[in-house]
Design a protein around this motif. Structure first.
Motif, PDB file in Angstrom:
ATOM      1  N   GLU A  57      45.621  48.440  50.472  1.00 59.33           N
ATOM      2  CA  GLU A  57      45.263  49.184  51.671  1.00 59.33           C
ATOM      3  C   GLU A  57      43.760  49.162  51.958  1.00 59.33           C
ATOM      4  O   GLU A  57      43.332  49.405  53.082  1.00 59.33           O
ATOM      5  CB  GLU A  57      45.732  50.644  51.538  1.00 59.33           C
ATOM      6  CG  GLU A  57      47.226  50.807  51.403  1.00 59.33           C
ATOM      7  CD  GLU A  57      47.969  50.289  52.637  1.00 59.33           C
ATOM      8  OE1 GLU A  57      47.481  50.535  53.765  1.00 59.33           O
ATOM      9  OE2 GLU A  57      49.015  49.641  52.477  1.00 59.33           O
ATOM     10  N   SER A  58      42.961  48.869  50.925  1.00 57.42           N
ATOM     11  CA  SER A  58      41.499  48.913  51.102  1.00 57.42           C
ATOM     12  C   SER A  58      40.833  47.626  50.636  1.00 57.42           C
ATOM     13  O   SER A  58      39.614  47.577  50.476  1.00 57.42           O
ATOM     14  CB  SER A  58      40.918  50.104  50.326  1.00 57.42           C
ATOM     15  OG  SER A  58      41.366  50.087  48.982  1.00 57.42           O
ATOM     16  N   GLU A  59      41.626  46.588  50.445  1.00 61.11           N
ATOM     17  CA  GLU A  59      41.135  45.343  49.860  1.00 61.11           C
ATOM     18  C   GLU A  59      39.931  44.777  50.601  1.00 61.11           C
ATOM     19  O   GLU A  59      38.982  44.274  49.993  1.00 61.11           O
ATOM     20  CB  GLU A  59      42.271  44.319  49.842  1.00 61.11           C
ATOM     21  CG  GLU A  59      41.898  42.976  49.244  1.00 61.11           C
ATOM     22  CD  GLU A  59      43.086  42.034  49.179  1.00 61.11           C
ATOM     23  OE1 GLU A  59      42.942  40.947  48.593  1.00 61.11           O
ATOM     24  OE2 GLU A  59      44.158  42.392  49.708  1.00 61.11           O
ATOM     25  N   GLU A  60      39.939  44.847  51.930  1.00 57.66           N
ATOM     26  CA  GLU A  60      38.872  44.212  52.702  1.00 57.66           C
ATOM     27  C   GLU A  60      37.524  44.902  52.514  1.00 57.66           C
ATOM     28  O   GLU A  60      36.476  44.338  52.865  1.00 57.66           O
ATOM     29  CB  GLU A  60      39.233  44.191  54.181  1.00 57.66           C
ATOM     30  CG  GLU A  60      39.336  45.566  54.824  1.00 57.66           C
ATOM     31  CD  GLU A  60      39.677  45.485  56.308  1.00 57.66           C
ATOM     32  OE1 GLU A  60      38.787  45.078  57.083  1.00 57.66           O
ATOM     33  OE2 GLU A  60      40.825  45.810  56.667  1.00 57.66           O
ATOM     34  N   TYR A  61      37.512  46.110  51.945  1.00 58.19           N
ATOM     35  CA  TYR A  61      36.263  46.854  51.793  1.00 58.19           C
ATOM     36  C   TYR A  61      35.686  46.759  50.374  1.00 58.19           C
ATOM     37  O   TYR A  61      34.537  47.137  50.156  1.00 58.19           O
ATOM     38  CB  TYR A  61      36.479  48.333  52.134  1.00 58.19           C
ATOM     39  CG  TYR A  61      37.079  48.546  53.499  1.00 58.19           C
ATOM     40  CD1 TYR A  61      36.289  48.521  54.648  1.00 58.19           C
ATOM     41  CD2 TYR A  61      38.461  48.746  53.659  1.00 58.19           C
ATOM     42  CE1 TYR A  61      36.845  48.700  55.911  1.00 58.19           C
ATOM     43  CE2 TYR A  61      39.022  48.934  54.912  1.00 58.19           C
ATOM     44  CZ  TYR A  61      38.210  48.906  56.033  1.00 58.19           C
ATOM     45  OH  TYR A  61      38.768  49.078  57.279  1.00 58.19           O
ATOM     46  N   VAL A  62      36.480  46.281  49.419  1.00 56.85           N
ATOM     47  CA  VAL A  62      36.039  46.252  48.023  1.00 56.85           C
ATOM     48  C   VAL A  62      35.217  44.987  47.787  1.00 56.85           C
ATOM     49  O   VAL A  62      35.742  43.871  47.855  1.00 56.85           O
ATOM     50  CB  VAL A  62      37.240  46.294  47.055  1.00 56.85           C
ATOM     51  CG1 VAL A  62      36.751  46.244  45.612  1.00 56.85           C
ATOM     52  CG2 VAL A  62      38.067  47.552  47.297  1.00 56.85           C
ATOM     53  N   HIS A  63      33.928  45.161  47.495  1.00 54.19           N
ATOM     54  CA  HIS A  63      33.061  43.998  47.290  1.00 54.19           C
ATOM     55  C   HIS A  63      32.937  43.650  45.817  1.00 54.19           C
ATOM     56  O   HIS A  63      33.113  42.506  45.423  1.00 54.19           O
ATOM     57  CB  HIS A  63      31.667  44.236  47.869  1.00 54.19           C
ATOM     58  CG  HIS A  63      30.741  43.083  47.646  1.00 54.19           C
ATOM     59  ND1 HIS A  63      29.796  43.059  46.651  1.00 54.19           N
ATOM     60  CD2 HIS A  63      30.651  41.879  48.271  1.00 54.19           C
ATOM     61  CE1 HIS A  63      29.150  41.901  46.673  1.00 54.19           C
ATOM     62  NE2 HIS A  63      29.645  41.169  47.646  1.00 54.19           N
ATOM     63  N   HIS A  64      32.598  44.613  44.977  1.00 58.14           N
ATOM     64  CA  HIS A  64      32.583  44.323  43.545  1.00 58.14           C
ATOM     65  C   HIS A  64      32.797  45.595  42.738  1.00 58.14           C
ATOM     66  O   HIS A  64      32.611  46.713  43.230  1.00 58.14           O
ATOM     67  CB  HIS A  64      31.299  43.584  43.111  1.00 58.14           C
ATOM     68  CG  HIS A  64      30.061  44.427  43.011  1.00 58.14           C
ATOM     69  ND1 HIS A  64      28.978  44.258  43.831  1.00 58.14           N
ATOM     70  CD2 HIS A  64      29.719  45.427  42.158  1.00 58.14           C
ATOM     71  CE1 HIS A  64      28.018  45.112  43.503  1.00 58.14           C
ATOM     72  NE2 HIS A  64      28.445  45.835  42.494  1.00 58.14           N
ATOM     73  N   MET A  65      33.227  45.399  41.494  1.00 55.17           N
ATOM     74  CA  MET A  65      33.460  46.501  40.560  1.00 55.17           C
ATOM     75  C   MET A  65      32.794  46.162  39.229  1.00 55.17           C
ATOM     76  O   MET A  65      32.827  45.013  38.796  1.00 55.17           O
ATOM     77  CB  MET A  65      34.966  46.727  40.337  1.00 55.17           C
ATOM     78  CG  MET A  65      35.732  47.124  41.587  1.00 55.17           C
ATOM     79  SD  MET A  65      37.507  47.415  41.276  1.00 55.17           S
ATOM     80  CE  MET A  65      38.114  45.725  41.180  1.00 55.17           C
ATOM     81  N   ILE A  66      32.201  47.187  38.588  1.00 54.59           N
ATOM     82  CA  ILE A  66      31.599  47.017  37.273  1.00 54.59           C
ATOM     83  C   ILE A  66      32.052  48.163  36.381  1.00 54.59           C
ATOM     84  O   ILE A  66      31.993  49.328  36.775  1.00 54.59           O
ATOM     85  CB  ILE A  66      30.060  47.004  37.329  1.00 54.59           C
ATOM     86  CG1 ILE A  66      29.553  46.062  38.410  1.00 54.59           C
ATOM     87  CG2 ILE A  66      29.481  46.625  35.981  1.00 54.59           C
ATOM     88  CD1 ILE A  66      28.052  46.089  38.580  1.00 54.59           C
ATOM     89  N   LEU A  67      32.492  47.818  35.193  1.00 49.66           N
ATOM     90  CA  LEU A  67      32.894  48.820  34.212  1.00 49.66           C
ATOM     91  C   LEU A  67      31.803  48.929  33.152  1.00 49.66           C
ATOM     92  O   LEU A  67      31.362  47.922  32.595  1.00 49.66           O
ATOM     93  CB  LEU A  67      34.224  48.419  33.563  1.00 49.66           C
ATOM     94  CG  LEU A  67      34.876  49.442  32.628  1.00 49.66           C
ATOM     95  CD1 LEU A  67      35.297  50.692  33.409  1.00 49.66           C
ATOM     96  CD2 LEU A  67      36.080  48.825  31.921  1.00 49.66           C
ATOM     97  N   TYR A  68      31.351  50.160  32.896  1.00 52.08           N
ATOM     98  CA  TYR A  68      30.296  50.421  31.924  1.00 52.08           C
ATOM     99  C   TYR A  68      30.819  51.306  30.800  1.00 52.08           C
ATOM    100  O   TYR A  68      31.734  52.114  30.993  1.00 52.08           O
ATOM    101  CB  TYR A  68      29.118  51.151  32.572  1.00 52.08           C
ATOM    102  CG  TYR A  68      28.348  50.370  33.591  1.00 52.08           C
ATOM    103  CD1 TYR A  68      27.266  49.577  33.221  1.00 52.08           C
ATOM    104  CD2 TYR A  68      28.681  50.439  34.942  1.00 52.08           C
ATOM    105  CE1 TYR A  68      26.536  48.878  34.172  1.00 52.08           C
ATOM    106  CE2 TYR A  68      27.960  49.741  35.901  1.00 52.08           C
ATOM    107  CZ  TYR A  68      26.887  48.960  35.507  1.00 52.08           C
ATOM    108  OH  TYR A  68      26.173  48.270  36.440  1.00 52.08           O
ATOM    109  N   SER A  69      30.186  51.178  29.641  1.00 48.69           N
ATOM    110  CA  SER A  69      30.383  52.117  28.548  1.00 48.69           C
ATOM    111  C   SER A  69      29.238  53.124  28.581  1.00 48.69           C
ATOM    112  O   SER A  69      28.089  52.761  28.853  1.00 48.69           O
ATOM    113  CB  SER A  69      30.390  51.374  27.207  1.00 48.69           C
ATOM    114  OG  SER A  69      30.427  52.284  26.125  1.00 48.69           O
TER     115      SER A  69
END
Length: 731
Positions: A295-307
């Motif tokens: 539903e929001s795919e077109e708005y997601v540019h990048h994701m980063i997972l941190y500890s």
């Protein structure tokens, strides 16, 4: 001695990562199965096993054939599409999953002057999402082509393994992006949805090991023993967040939103059967799969997972699924990268079987943070997002731990000036160079898993070259054109980095579409020159390097500080550098933080060890460990240790009263992690001249089976040709 930003600000800037880290050998599309192998070599295909070494299924009902190059440097590449009975077809080699920069081999029928039709193979290239242009150097030879209602389309070509043509990609022994496309007629027109992308290594057989790794089957350890690992999985998803800029944000079209996650809570939610204490013990993450909300795919540019650090999580009151609506600057203690993904990245990241990414343990915690960058240029309203990542992990620690090396060539105004608009080829100068003095601190050679480039909308090209012993080894990754919609980490041409190597990073931009100068910054309409290298074994220091400009004013101030005496009576017997250090440490360190304090106050404060020493090691003498330094201690440390070292590093200056060298050779600076800022004069070696491989002197090839609507066949004598070609058509 003033700089434009606190070097510590580079840590949050690093989050602008890019592209996920992948083994790049994991195929996007299935390999040919044993049942399908018969479909590869039959009379309908026209290919025979005595000539074509390998067959790979690149999409349902589409097969690619290839033979790796022998000493003659020629490679064979072929395509069979049993259901495609009319129209052109193509394969392409590319630097990413998109069409920009790809090199295509298009096979089709054309009309001759006498009205008859003839099959041709065309060497084409594309710089954008437009009809690929004909390459001025046609480095392809058609061996056979045929098309019929019953057998579909088959063709084979010979290519040069390396044509040295800047529009072509060389055939190399590593997994690279390839594309396929099918047209509906022999007029070279848009393919529509009849296209796809995949990874392949045209110098090796299709790898079943990659498919097994992607499926997380029991694997072999680094020692070669079979070890049935315990693999558990959890989903880390944004909790239906509103995609809007939070309070304190500056750009509503580019919101950065974060959410915290408690690993113990996640395990309970997913019924992970593991000792409760394991939530606090170190685990190794072995695989990631992005989950992008449809539903929001077109708005997601990048994701980063941190500890996140355990003590900072407790002090900061972090809670499971607590949302930070404005997360442009990372929350305290959440700086250790665990996973990165950006639009266009691969669907799965699987680490080598003896490597894991550490989470938790003595030097970590059970807390994770997912940061998502959304791009909403039209400011659409009512957008909610539940994107994230599925994390596969094991409590059985692997032999090696992976790390993320960040190369920060320009992510903000403190590093780079705005670029002028209207320039189709703006090359960022100076090049960002990491000198050997920075990398010599690595504990051992680093094995490269993947390389990810990162620019924004007007990015055009990036290269990261390695220099070793004065020799330019070439780029780690070859990507002819940057594509904002196709980020990915790719296997490196240089598989190992050695202590003492130099890293040279170049970025180019096309600002011809802009009417205003382009700033460097976090927003997608701004620009970046940034890259991530995934590697092992992980280094606790010296895996983030950042360009630091050396302005003329700064250079003059440092030269004066090193070569003249102090200006106050009490400092007349020492250098001006030592006076700066004793009286005003922020000025001495070129920090614009709005505070002034001397070395004595700093070195007797517990804040030094926690806040400054990690970024500027050795700023204070050993007495600072007990907070009992005297004025004499810090004066001697400045004149005898700190200033001589700093001046020598700054282009070989001597320290007053020694005035034998008063003009510095340094021309730029680099943030070297544990060593702080190093100033130096880069010496960039020229790339070695390309050596062409292959001459297309290939004998004719006889095709087995019916030849209805076929080209005049050529026959291949011997089994020595191979590989090749490439197509790029996508979207």
């Amino acid at each position: 001695m003033k700089n434009r930003a606190h070097p510590a600000a580079l840590a949050p800037a690093a989050r602008l990562l890019l592209g996920l880290a992948a083994t790049s050998k994991s195929p996007l599309l299935p390999l040919a199965s044993a049942e399908e192998f018969g479909a590869c070599f039959n009379s309908a295909s026209g290919f025979s096993k005595d000539v074509w070494s390998h067959c790979q299924s690149v999409a349902p009902g589409i097969y690619m054939y290839y033979t790796p190059a022998n000493d003659d440097g020629n490679v064979l590449l072929g395509l069979h599409a049993p259901s495609h009975s009319e129209g052109w077809s193509a394969l392409a080699l590319a630097g990413n999953g998109g069409m920009k920069g790809a090199s295509q081999i298009v096979v089709r029928k054309v009309k001759k002057d006498d009205g008859s039709e003839a099959w041709v193979a065309e060497d084409r290239y594309s710089d954008d999402y437009a009809t690929p242009s004909m390459d001025g150097s046609q480095d392809v030879k058609l061996l056979f082509a045929r098309q019929s209602e019953g057998d579909g389309t088959s063709w084979g070509v010979a290519l040069r393994a390396d044509s040295c043509d800047e529009r072509d990609y060389p055939v190399v022994d590593r997994s690279v992006w390839m594309h396929w496309a099918l047209g509906t007629s022999h007029d070279f027109e848009f393919h529509g949805l009849n296209r796809g992308q995949f990874h392949a290594n045209l110098m090796q057989p299709p790898s079943p090991a990659a498919a097994a790794a992607a499926a997380l089957e029991p694997r072999s350890t680094g020692s070669g023993d079979v070890n049935a690992e315990v693999i558990e999985s959890v989903d880390i998803l944004m909790p239906e967040v509103d995609v809007v800029m939070g309070e304190g944000g500056s750009d509503p079209t580019n919101p950065y939103i974060c959410s915290f996650y408690d690993m113990e809570e996640l395990k309970q939610e997913h019924n992970v059967q593991m000792d409760r204490q394991a939530a606090h013990d170190k685990i190794h993450v072995v695989s990631f799969s992005p989950v992008v909300d449809a539903e929001s795919e077109e708005y997601v540019h990048h994701m980063i997972l941190y500890s996140c650090e355990e003590d900072m999580a407790q002090d900061g009151g972090y809670a499971h699924e607590k949302i930070v609506q404005d997360c442009g600057s990372m929350p305290p203690g959440c700086q250790e990268m665990v996973w990165v993904w950006a639009v266009g990245g691969l669907s799965k990241t699987a680490l080598p079987p003896n490597v894991g990414i550490p989470v938790g343990g003595e030097d970590g915690s059970r807390w994770l943070l997912l940061q998502t960058h959304y791009y909403n240029p039209s400011l659409d309203e009512g957008i909610k997002d539940s994107s994230g990542v599925t994390v596969d992990f094991t409590p059985q620690l692997r032999e090696h731990e992976a790390g993320f090396m960040q190369l920060v060539g320009g992510v903000g105004s403190f590093q780079r000036d705005p670029m002028p608009f209207g320039n189709p080829s703006h090359v960022l100068t100076p090049s960002f160079v990491v000198p050997s003095s920075c990398t010599s601190g690595w504990d051992e050679p680093l094995n490269v898993i993947g390389v990810g480039h990162h620019q924004h909308l007007v990015g055009k090209k990036m290269s990261i070259e390695i220099q070793r012993d004065g020799r330019n080894l070439g780029p780690m990754r070859l990507e002819r054109r940057w594509d904002f919609n196709h980020h990915s980490n790719e296997e490196s041409a240089i598989s190992q980095l050695l202590p003492g190597d130099e890293i040279v990073m170049n970025c180019e931009y096309d600002t011809s579409s802009r009417s205003e100068d382009v700033e460097f910054g976090e927003g997608s309409q701004d620009e970046m020159c940034y890259a991530v290298v995934m590697y092992y074994p992980r280094q606790t220091e010296r895996d983030m390097f950042a360009y630091m400009p050396l302005e003329d004013e700064t250079k003059a101030i440092i030269e004066s500080a090193c070569t003249t005496p102090g200006t106050d009576d009490e400092f007349s017997e020492v250098s001006l550098c030592t006076q700066y250090y004793v009286q005003d440490v922020p000025t001495f360190l070129q920090l614009d933080i709005g505070l002034n304090f001397g070395a004595l106050d700093l070195c007797n404060s517990p804040m030094y060890e926690t806040m400054l020493e990690p970024y500027f090691p050795g700023t204070c003498p050993p007495c600072s460990q007990n907070d009992n330094c005297t004025a004499t201690d810090v004066l001697s440390w400045g004149q005898e240790v700190l200033c001589p070292r700093m001046c020598a590093e700054f282009g070989g200056l001597t320290l007053w009263p020694d005035t034998s060298v008063t003009e510095a050779s340094a021309s730029q600076g680099v943030w070297c992690g544990g060593d702080g800022i190093t100033y130096f004069a880069p010496n960039i070696a020229d790339a070695e001249e390309c050596q062409a491989k292959g001459d297309l002197n290939v004998p004719s090839l006889e095709v087995q089976g019916p030849a209805e609507n076929s080209a005049q066949t050529l026959s291949l004598g011997g089994a020595g040709i191979a590989l090749a070609a490439v197509i790029a058509f996508l979207m």
